[in-house]
Design a protein around this motif. Structure first.
Motif, short mmCIF file in Angstrom:
data_model
loop_
_atom_site.label_atom_id
_atom_site.label_comp_id
_atom_site.label_asym_id
_atom_site.label_seq_id
_atom_site.Cartn_x
_atom_site.Cartn_y
_atom_site.Cartn_z
N ASN A 128 70.17 21.06 84.22
CA ASN A 128 69.15 21.83 84.94
C ASN A 128 68.37 22.78 84.04
N GLN A 129 67.07 22.78 84.26
CA GLN A 129 66.14 23.66 83.53
C GLN A 129 65.54 24.64 84.52
N ARG A 130 65.72 25.93 84.25
CA ARG A 130 65.05 26.94 85.08
C ARG A 130 63.93 27.55 84.26
N ASP A 131 62.84 27.82 84.93
CA ASP A 131 61.71 28.41 84.22
C ASP A 131 61.44 29.84 84.66
N ASN A 132 62.40 30.42 85.41
CA ASN A 132 62.18 31.76 85.95
C ASN A 132 62.95 32.85 85.20
N GLU A 172 66.16 32.93 84.64
CA GLU A 172 67.59 32.90 84.92
C GLU A 172 68.29 31.90 83.99
N SER A 230 70.27 28.82 82.60
CA SER A 230 70.39 27.42 83.02
C SER A 230 70.94 26.61 81.85
N CYS A 286 71.52 20.93 88.95
CA CYS A 286 72.32 22.16 88.89
C CYS A 286 73.67 21.98 89.58
N ASP A 333 75.67 24.54 89.90
CA ASP A 333 75.87 25.85 90.56
C ASP A 333 77.01 26.69 89.97
N CYS A 359 76.33 28.26 86.87
CA CYS A 359 75.41 28.56 85.78
C CYS A 359 75.94 29.62 84.82
N ARG A 391 77.80 30.87 90.04
CA ARG A 391 76.38 30.85 89.70
C ARG A 391 75.98 32.11 88.97
#
Lengths: 108, 108
Positions: free
Chosen positions: A13-17, A19, A21, A56, A58, A60, A108
């Motif tokens: 999973n890639q998060r761009d916010n 957070e 990942s 994800c 979950d 993380c 998470r």
């Protein structure tokens, strides 16, 4: 009898916010390396091992993470030698690599 | 004790080379529906159920497919009512939905 004797899922999973990942920890390379080693060792396929991409998972805070089923053993790994140990001991022989097991409190 | 009591993985793989893939069968909608139902029923989270995206699960001939671990039960589903039955019987109560179980001979 399970269709795959052991099925490992890598969180990619890639998060761009901003957070945490798993993708930030180069989970893709670990996945690629695992898949290639499992193939080299002749473990891949029905009745054997399946190395799978996942979204994800979950957990993380422990990333990068992977889970092996049906044993439901969760791992956090740092480098390719960690992945090698998971392949050679757990995926090939069914032996849990205790030093890489994710602490049950990590979510998470 | 497994971190998630039950962990379901939906193949969302998309192939662009003309070969069969789960994405062609609207696996994304089934995943979204499952995730939403599990949440509505209060089953989601550690100690409960996790609904996960996955890459190719390599049983494409039976697509769309999903697998529930740690039981290692594989399903092929057609519509939302099939997904509802998997949620209400298997994910909530641990009862295998035999009519949707993928034939062991079905592979890639």
């Amino acid at each position: 009898m399970s269709y795959f004797q052991r099925h490992i899922f890598f969180c990619l999973n890639q998060r761009d916010n901003g957070e945490a990942s798993c993708a930030q920890h180069d989970a893709q390379s670990a996945f690629d390396h695992c898949k290639s080693r499992v193939k080299q060792l002749g473990l891949a396929g029905p009745g054997g091992v399946r190395v799978n991409k996942a979204g994800c998972l979950d957990r993380c805070a422990g990333g990068p993470v992977a889970v092996v089923y049906p044993e439901a053993v969760w791992y956090s790994f740092v480098d390719k030698s960690d992945v090698d140990e998971i392949v050679e001991r757990h995926l090939a022989q069914g032996e849990v690599v205790e030093r890489l097991v994710l602490d049950p409190s990590i979510g998470r």
